[in-house]
Design a protein around this motif. Structure first.
Motif, mmCIF file in Angstrom:
data_model
loop_
_atom_site.group_PDB
_atom_site.id
_atom_site.type_symbol
_atom_site.label_atom_id
_atom_site.label_comp_id
_atom_site.label_asym_id
_atom_site.label_seq_id
_atom_site.Cartn_x
_atom_site.Cartn_y
_atom_site.Cartn_z
ATOM 1 N N TRP A 12 0.848 -1.203 0.000
ATOM 2 C CA TRP A 12 0.000 0.000 0.000
ATOM 3 C C TRP A 12 0.878 1.246 0.000
ATOM 4 O O TRP A 12 1.791 1.354 0.820
ATOM 5 C CB TRP A 12 -0.869 -0.018 1.268
ATOM 6 N N TRP B 52 0.970 4.333 1.249
ATOM 7 C CA TRP B 52 0.288 5.190 2.235
ATOM 8 C C TRP B 52 0.809 6.624 2.184
ATOM 9 O O TRP B 52 0.229 7.545 2.755
ATOM 10 C CB TRP B 52 0.446 4.621 3.650
ATOM 11 N N ARG C 166 -4.495 10.755 -8.652
ATOM 12 C CA ARG C 166 -5.771 10.680 -7.925
ATOM 13 C C ARG C 166 -5.666 11.388 -6.584
ATOM 14 O O ARG C 166 -6.560 12.109 -6.167
ATOM 15 C CB ARG C 166 -6.159 9.215 -7.701
ATOM 16 N N VAL C 167 -4.563 11.199 -5.916
ATOM 17 C CA VAL C 167 -4.367 11.839 -4.607
ATOM 18 C C VAL C 167 -4.356 13.352 -4.774
ATOM 19 O O VAL C 167 -5.006 14.094 -4.028
ATOM 20 C CB VAL C 167 -3.046 11.360 -3.967
ATOM 21 N N ASP D 174 -7.758 15.075 -5.026
ATOM 22 C CA ASP D 174 -8.768 14.796 -4.002
ATOM 23 C C ASP D 174 -8.268 15.324 -2.659
ATOM 24 O O ASP D 174 -7.382 14.743 -2.055
ATOM 25 C CB ASP D 174 -8.982 13.269 -3.955
ATOM 26 N N ALA E 176 -9.491 15.356 0.315
ATOM 27 C CA ALA E 176 -9.635 14.471 1.485
ATOM 28 C C ALA E 176 -8.515 13.433 1.494
ATOM 29 O O ALA E 176 -7.914 13.153 2.533
ATOM 30 C CB ALA E 176 -10.997 13.790 1.450
ATOM 31 N N ARG E 177 -8.219 12.888 0.316
ATOM 32 C CA ARG E 177 -7.130 11.901 0.239
ATOM 33 C C ARG E 177 -5.791 12.555 0.516
ATOM 34 O O ARG E 177 -4.895 11.968 1.135
ATOM 35 C CB ARG E 177 -7.069 11.318 -1.172
ATOM 36 N N GLN F 79 -4.480 12.699 3.914
ATOM 37 C CA GLN F 79 -4.070 11.429 4.518
ATOM 38 C C GLN F 79 -2.977 10.765 3.691
ATOM 39 O O GLN F 79 -2.855 9.549 3.679
ATOM 40 C CB GLN F 79 -5.292 10.483 4.567
ATOM 41 N N PHE F 80 -2.206 11.586 2.981
ATOM 42 C CA PHE F 80 -1.132 11.034 2.158
ATOM 43 C C PHE F 80 0.157 11.697 2.597
ATOM 44 O O PHE F 80 0.271 12.913 2.574
ATOM 45 C CB PHE F 80 -1.417 11.330 0.677
#
Lengths: 197, 542
Positions: free
Chosen positions: B342, B344, B381-382, B385, B387-388, B391-392
C-alpha cells in the motif's frame, strides 16, 4: 525545585499553540488559501515556472513577541493570555500579508500586469480592465472569482461598482463576454495538456 | 558514568546484542572481520570469523553469562563440548586462508572466569599444539572487551550529559516499535561531531570513528536488538553507515581507508535484512496477535516487509557469498504479500521501487510496467482529491506521522489546512514508464500528471546527502509545462545524471536502495533511474 505538573503544562501550551496557528490562519485570509509547505531541511528555495524561468526565493523571518512580566504571572487570566496570543497571531499575519503584497506588487509591476486608474474615480471600465488581465480558474464550468483586496474606501466603491454592473444590462453583457473569453482561455490551457509527437 | 553504562549494558546483553559491537572492537584491534553470524536456523558454532594482523584465521564463539563469573560446572555443562568443535573443526570461508586449515579459537564471554575454569583451560591447552603462536583455546572476557571499546571511544563517545541524552533516550526505548530515526541521527551527529569535523583526519582516526559509531549504535539500539526488532535494526545500521560515510567524505578521506570498517556495518545491515525475511517467511501471517489493530496495520506491515524482502533479492544476487537460500526465502515472502502492498505516502515509495525491481527480475510478463502506470495514476488521484491528500504522507513522514500525528505542531496544522500537493517521487516513476515506451498509456496519464507540482532537494556538499536533515541545500519546486513532446520526454527519461547518487553507493546499488528505504527523503529522480539502470544491467549479465 518547586512542584511541577509537566503533563498539564504541556496540554496548556499545546492549546495555546493551536490557538496561535488558527488565529494566524484566519487573520491571513485570503492568503491562508495559498499553497504552503514546511521546509524540512536546506537553506535555499528555487521556483521553476512553466515557461522555464526561475526565481531564487529568499527567506524572511516573520515573528512576533508576546511579553509577560514576572510580577503579573500569578494573576494572569486565561482570557488575557489568549488576548496576547491572538495579538501575536495578528501581528504575524500582518507581516506575512505585507510581505506577500509587496512581493506580488513588485512581480506584477515588473510584468506590467497592473491597471492604472490615472486618478479617475473607480468605475466599471476599471473592473473590466482588471478582469481582462487576471487569470480565472474554472471548476465544473463555473468561474472561481478572484478575491479583491484593497483599502476600506476602495472596497466600498468596488461593491457599488459591482451593483452598478449587475443592474445595467449592457455592462452585465460586457462582463459576461469577458468571462466567456476567460473560459475559452482556460479550456485552451486545459486541452493543451498533451503529450505530442 | 559512560563506562558504567557500557559495563552495565555489556553485562545484561545477550550474544546477539553484543556480537556487533564486539566485531567492531575486534576490527579496532586490527582484525579483519569476514563473517558475523545471523543466529539463524543454520548455527555453525562459530559466531564471528576474522583474520588477525598476521593473516591467521580466527574463530570466535560468544557466550552470554550476564556479567557473572562463569563456574566450572557451568563451563563444562554449557561450553566444553562446543569448545572441542570450535577448536577441532576446520572453518571454511572463501575469505579465509585454506592452506593448512589451522585457526585460532577464541571463546568470548561477557563476564569473568572462576579460578577452576582458568585451570581447566590451561589443562586443555597443555595437551594441544599452539596455533599462530597462541594457545589452542583463548578466552576474551568482559574486562578486555570494555578496554577495547573504551580505547575506541576515547575521542568519540559524547562526553557532556546533554550530548548523551539521545543515546540514553533510545536505550530506554521499549524497542518494540518504530525506531526514532531523528533521535538516532542526532546521537550519531554528536558522536561524529559532523558539523565540527576537521577537514582532514588520519586513517586511524577515520577507522576509530567508524568503530566507535558502531559501538554507540549497538548500545543505543540494545532494546530493539533484545526484542529482535529486525526492521528497526536494519534502519539503525543504515543510519550508522550513512553517517560514517558523511564523516569520511567531510574529512576528504578516500573511501579505501574506511572500506574495511564500513564493511562490518554493512554486514549488520544485511544480517538484519536476512533475519527479517526469515521471520516473515516462518510466520503464518503478518499479525502480532492484537485483534484491535492487526487488520488496520496489516497492509503497512506488508509494505515494509515486502520492500525489505525485495531488497534482499537484489543484494543476494550480487553478494560475494552464496545467498541462494536467502533469495528463495525472500521470494516466498514477496509472492505471499505483494498484493497487500500500500502506498500510504511518498515515504513508502522506496519499498514500491524495490518491488518494481523484483518484478522486473522475476516476472516473465509486463507486471512491473503495469504497476508503474498504476503508481503514477495513484499520485494523480491523490493530488485531485483534498480528502485523500490530507491522509497522504510526504517523503519526510512515517506512516504514524500521517495517521497519528503529534497534535498542534506546525506540520500538523499545515497538513490539516493545506490543499497543495507536491511530489518528490512521481517523476522517477513517470520517467521509468516513459523509458519503457508505454506511449499511449503516458498520453492518457499526462493531462492529470501535468497539474502536479514537483519538487527535488539537493543537499549542498556531497557529505550532507547522508545527513538525516541537511542544514544547507536547495529545494527546487517545478511547475510543469502543460504541453510536452514525446521525443524530448523520452530523451529526458533516458538521461541519467549519476552525480545524484551519493559516492558511497556508486559501486553498491543494493545498499543505495537500502539507504532510500531508511531515508525516503533522499529520493531523487536521477538516483532512482540510475538504480534501475544498474540493476537491469546486472540482471542481463546474470
Amino acid at each position: 525545585m518547586l512542584p511541577d505538573f509537566s503533563r498539564a503544562r504541556k496540554r496548556f501550551r499545546d492549546a495555546y499553540q493551536r490557538r496561535l496557528l488558527n488565529s494566524k490562519f484566519v487573520a491571513s485570509d485570503p492568503f491562508s488559501e495559498s499553497p504552503r509547505f514546511v521546509l524540512q531541511e536546506g537553506d535555499r528555495f528555487v521556483l521553476q515556472r512553466e515557461d522555464g524561468s526561475e526565481s531564487k526565493i529568499s527567506f524572511r523571518e516573520i515573528s512576533a513577541r508576546i511579553v509577560f512580566k514576572k510580577n503579573e504571572l500569578a494573576k494572569l487570566t486565561q482570557a488575557e493570555v489568549i488576548k496576547r496570543v491572538d495579538e501575536a497571531a495578528i501581528e504575524m499575519a500582518r507581516q506575512e500579508m505585507k510581505h506577500s503584497v509587496e512581493t506580488i506588487t513588485q512581480t506584477l509591476e515588473n510584468t506590467k500586469q497592473t491597471v492604472d486608474a490615472r486618478g479617475e474615480v473607480f468605475s466599471p471600465k476599471h473592473v473590466f480592465e482588471l478582469f481582462e488581465k487576471v487569470w480565472i480558474e474554472f471548476e465544473d464550468g463555473k468561474p472561481r472569482m478572484p478575491t479583491m483586496m484593497g483599502p476600506p474606501q476602495l472596497q466600498k466603491r468596488y461593491l457599488e461598482v459591482l451593483d452598478e454592473i449587475k443592474s445595467t444590462p449592457e455592462l452585465m453583457k460586457r462582463l459576461n463576454e469577458i468571462l466567456e473569453k476567460k473560459k475559452r482561455d482556460w479550456d485552451d490551457r486545459e486541452t493543451d495538456r498533451r503529450l505530442v509527437e | 558514568m559512560i563506562e558504567r553504562l557500557i559495563d552495565d549494558w555489556l553485562s545484561n546483553a545477550n550474544e546477539r546484542s553484543y556480537q556487533y559491537p564486539f566485531a567492531h572492537a575486534l576490527a579496532g584491534q586490527g582484525y579483519e572481520v569476514v563473517h558475523v553470524t545471523r543466529h539463524c536456523g543454520m548455527e555453525l558454532g562459530k559466531d564471528i570469523l576474522a583474520k588477525d594482523r598476521h593473516g591467521f584465521a580466527c574463530a570466535f564463539q560468544l557466550k552470554d553469562v550476564r556479567g557473572k563469573k562463569i563456574s566450572l560446572r557451568q563451563w563444562t555443562a554449557d561450553l566444553a563440548a562446543q569448545i572441542v568443535s570450535l577448536v577441532e573443526t576446520a572453518i571454511v570461508h572463501p575469505a579465509l586462508p585454506a592452506k593448512g586449515r589451522s585457526h585460532r579459537s577464541i571463546v568470548v564471554i561477557n563476564g569473568e572466569l572462576e579460578e577452576e575454569v582458568i585451570r581447566w583451560i590451561d589443562d586443555f591447552n597443555r595437551g594441544r599444539p599452539s596455533r599462530g603462536g597462541r594457545p589452542s583455546l583463548e578466552v576474551i572476557t568482559k574486562g578486555t572487551m570494555i578496554t577495547w571499546m573504551k580505547e575506541l571511544n576515547t575521542n568519540f563517545w559524547p562526553k557532556p550529559i546533554s550530548e548523551i541524552k539521545p543515546v540514553i533516550e533510545l536505550w530506554l526505548d521499549d524497542g518494540g516499535g518504530q525506531l526514532n530515526k531523528p533521535v538516532l541521527a542526532a546521537a550519531l551527529e554528536q558522536v561524529l561531531e559532523l558539523e565540527r569535523a576537521a577537514s582532514s583526519v588520519t586513517t586511524r582516526g577515520i577507522v576509530s570513528a567508524i568503530h566507535a559509531t558502531a559501538i554507540t549504535t549497538s548500545f543505543a539500539i540494545a532494546s530493539f536488538t533484545q526484542k529482535k526488532n529486525h526492521f528497526a535494526e536494519f534502519e539503525a545500521w543504515m543510519l550508522a553507515y550513512a553517517h560514517c560515510c558523511a564523516f569520511v567524505e567531510k574529512s576528504k578521506s578516500p573511501y579505501e581507508n574506511a572500506t574495511q570498517a564500513l564493511s562490518v556495518i554493512e554486514k549488520m545491515i544485511w544480517n538484519s535484512v536476512a533475519l527479517l525475511v526469515e521471520e516473515a517467511r516462518d510466520a503464518q501471517d503478518l499479525c502480532l496477535g492484537d485483534p484491535f489493530t492487526d487488520s488496520q496495520l496489516h497492509r503497512v506491515r506488508a509494505t515494509a516487509v515486502v520492500g525489505v524482502a525485495a531488497l534482499a533479492t537484489l543484494w543476494a544476487s550480487s553478494a560475494s557469498s552464496d545467498e541462494t537460500q536467502l533469495v528463495e526465502q525472500s521470494r516466498v515472502v514477496v509472492e505471499r504479500y505483494f498484493r497487500d502492498v500500500w502506498m500510504w505516502g511518498e515515504g513508502a515509495c522506496p519499498q514500491l521501487l524495490a518491488l518494481y525491481l523484483y518484478q522486473r527480475c522475476f516476472s516473465a510478463d509486463v507486471t512491473s510496467d503495469v504497476v508503474l502506470g498504476q503508481l503514477v495514476e495513484g499520485f494523480c488521484r491523490v493530488a485531485g482529491d483534498n480528502a485523500r491528500l490530507r491522509q497522504f504522507g510526504t517523503v519526510y513522514q512515517t506512516f504514524e506521522d500521517v495517521f497519528f500525528p503529534e497534535q498542534d505542531t506546525n506540520e500538523e496544522h499545515e497538513r490539516a489546512t493545506n490543499t497543495n500537493f507536491r511530489s518528490r517521487c512521481v517523476k522517477a516513476f513517470w520517467h521509468l514508464l516513459v523509458k519503457e515506451n508505454w506511449k499511449q498509456r503516458a498520453k492518457a496519464i499526462w493531462p492529470d500528471l501535468s497539474k502536479l507540482v514537483l519538487e527535488e532537494f539537493t543537499p549542498s556538499g556531497g557529505w550532507r546527502a547522508y545527513q538525516w536533515r541537511a542544514e544547507k541545500g536547495t529545494l527546487r519546486t517545478v511547475l510543469q509545462q502543460r504541453r510536452q513532446q514525446w521525443s524530448s520526454l523520452s530523451l529526458e527519461a533516458c538521461t541519467i545524471d549519476s552525480t545524484a547518487v551519493p559516492k558511497a553507493f556508486i559501486k553498491n546499488p543494493a545498499l543505495y536502495l537500502a539507504f532510500l528505504i531508511a531515508y525516503p527523503h533522499r529520493w531523487t529522480t536521477d538516483g532512482v533511474k540510475w538504480l534501475v539502470a544498474t540493476a537491469s544491467a546486472a540482471e542481463q549479465r546474470n
